[in-house]
Scaffold this motif. Structure first.
Motif, PDB file in Angstrom:
ATOM      1  N   UNK A   1       0.842  -1.180   0.000  1.00  0.00           N
ATOM      2  CA  UNK A   1       0.000   0.000   0.000  1.00  0.00           C
ATOM      3  C   UNK A   1       0.886   1.241   0.000  1.00  0.00           C
ATOM      4  N   UNK A   2       0.617   2.156  -0.901  1.00  0.00           N
ATOM      5  CA  UNK A   2       1.445   3.359  -0.975  1.00  0.00           C
ATOM      6  C   UNK A   2       0.982   4.392   0.046  1.00  0.00           C
ATOM      7  N   UNK A   3       1.833   5.357   0.287  1.00  0.00           N
ATOM      8  CA  UNK A   3       1.515   6.394   1.263  1.00  0.00           C
ATOM      9  C   UNK A   3       0.317   7.225   0.831  1.00  0.00           C
ATOM     10  N   UNK A   4       0.108   7.409  -0.483  1.00  0.00           N
ATOM     11  CA  UNK A   4      -1.063   8.173  -0.930  1.00  0.00           C
ATOM     12  C   UNK A   4      -2.343   7.394  -0.655  1.00  0.00           C
TER      13      UNK A   4
ATOM     14  N   UNK B   1      15.786   0.573  -4.235  1.00  0.00           N
ATOM     15  CA  UNK B   1      14.508   1.265  -4.020  1.00  0.00           C
ATOM     16  C   UNK B   1      14.738   2.714  -3.592  1.00  0.00           C
ATOM     17  N   UNK B   2      15.729   2.939  -2.741  1.00  0.00           N
ATOM     18  CA  UNK B   2      16.057   4.294  -2.286  1.00  0.00           C
ATOM     19  C   UNK B   2      16.504   5.151  -3.470  1.00  0.00           C
ATOM     20  N   UNK B   3      17.357   4.591  -4.326  1.00  0.00           N
ATOM     21  CA  UNK B   3      17.833   5.312  -5.499  1.00  0.00           C
ATOM     22  C   UNK B   3      16.664   5.668  -6.417  1.00  0.00           C
TER      23      UNK B   3
ATOM     24  N   UNK C   1      12.468   7.313  -0.026  1.00  0.00           N
ATOM     25  CA  UNK C   1      13.893   7.651   0.029  1.00  0.00           C
ATOM     26  C   UNK C   1      14.472   7.326   1.410  1.00  0.00           C
ATOM     27  N   UNK C   2      13.792   7.723   2.455  1.00  0.00           N
ATOM     28  CA  UNK C   2      14.324   7.498   3.801  1.00  0.00           C
ATOM     29  C   UNK C   2      14.028   6.096   4.338  1.00  0.00           C
ATOM     30  N   UNK C   3      12.869   5.546   4.030  1.00  0.00           N
ATOM     31  CA  UNK C   3      12.431   4.282   4.638  1.00  0.00           C
ATOM     32  C   UNK C   3      12.916   3.004   3.951  1.00  0.00           C
TER      33      UNK C   3
ATOM     34  N   UNK D   1       3.217  18.484   0.978  1.00  0.00           N
ATOM     35  CA  UNK D   1       2.858  17.314   1.786  1.00  0.00           C
ATOM     36  C   UNK D   1       3.107  16.008   1.034  1.00  0.00           C
ATOM     37  N   UNK D   2       2.702  15.954  -0.240  1.00  0.00           N
ATOM     38  CA  UNK D   2       2.903  14.730  -1.018  1.00  0.00           C
ATOM     39  C   UNK D   2       4.395  14.510  -1.268  1.00  0.00           C
ATOM     40  N   UNK D   3       5.144  15.578  -1.524  1.00  0.00           N
ATOM     41  CA  UNK D   3       6.591  15.443  -1.696  1.00  0.00           C
ATOM     42  C   UNK D   3       7.244  14.907  -0.420  1.00  0.00           C
ATOM     43  N   UNK D   4       6.860  15.466   0.716  1.00  0.00           N
ATOM     44  CA  UNK D   4       7.427  15.015   1.986  1.00  0.00           C
ATOM     45  C   UNK D   4       7.111  13.540   2.231  1.00  0.00           C
ATOM     46  N   UNK D   5       5.855  13.173   1.988  1.00  0.00           N
ATOM     47  CA  UNK D   5       5.469  11.778   2.166  1.00  0.00           C
ATOM     48  C   UNK D   5       6.275  10.862   1.238  1.00  0.00           C
ATOM     49  N   UNK D   6       6.484  11.311  -0.005  1.00  0.00           N
ATOM     50  CA  UNK D   6       7.273  10.520  -0.956  1.00  0.00           C
ATOM     51  C   UNK D   6       8.700  10.333  -0.444  1.00  0.00           C
ATOM     52  N   UNK D   7       9.301  11.419   0.005  1.00  0.00           N
ATOM     53  CA  UNK D   7      10.666  11.328   0.524  1.00  0.00           C
ATOM     54  C   UNK D   7      10.758  10.378   1.708  1.00  0.00           C
ATOM     55  N   UNK D   8       9.820  10.506   2.633  1.00  0.00           N
ATOM     56  CA  UNK D   8       9.840   9.638   3.816  1.00  0.00           C
ATOM     57  C   UNK D   8       9.641   8.171   3.441  1.00  0.00           C
ATOM     58  N   UNK D   9       8.701   7.907   2.537  1.00  0.00           N
ATOM     59  CA  UNK D   9       8.346   6.531   2.181  1.00  0.00           C
ATOM     60  C   UNK D   9       9.337   5.895   1.208  1.00  0.00           C
TER      61      UNK D   9
END
Length: 90
Positions: free
Chosen positions: A1-4, A73-75, A65-67, A55-63
């Motif tokens: 399930x994606x963050x969106x 997957x991070x790349x 890039x960071x997680x 907000x969507x950009x932040x969620x994308x980065x957290x989900x």
């Protein structure tokens, strides 16, 4: 399930508020309200869209890039974010 998907109801509510603001601008133009009022309403919509985008950009980065636990997957998440930022900055 994606963050969106997890944030679906909240994101849709924000989009609907923006839609209502745009409809308000349309009504204002039809009623020939002052240009200053239309500009204020446009500024509000711009702020709302910018907030939603952030907000969507932040969620994308957290989900994506960071997680992620693997580098591939991070790349990929980082590359997707670069594409989005480039499109956003045009």
């Amino acid at each position: 399930m994606s963050h969106t998907s997890r944030e679906k109801a909240k994101l849709i509510a924000r989009v609907r508020r923006i839609k209502g603001q745009l409809e308000g601008i349309e009504r204002a133009l039809e009623l020939e309200v002052t240009c200053a009022e239309v500009l204020r309403q446009l500024a509000s919509v711009r702020g709302a869209v910018s907030g939603l985008t952030a907000e969507v950009m932040e969620d994308h980065l957290r989900e994506h890039v960071l997680a992620p636990s693997d580098d591939k997957a991070r790349f990929q998440g980082g590359e997707e974010m670069i594409e989005v930022i480039r499109a956003y900055m045009k």
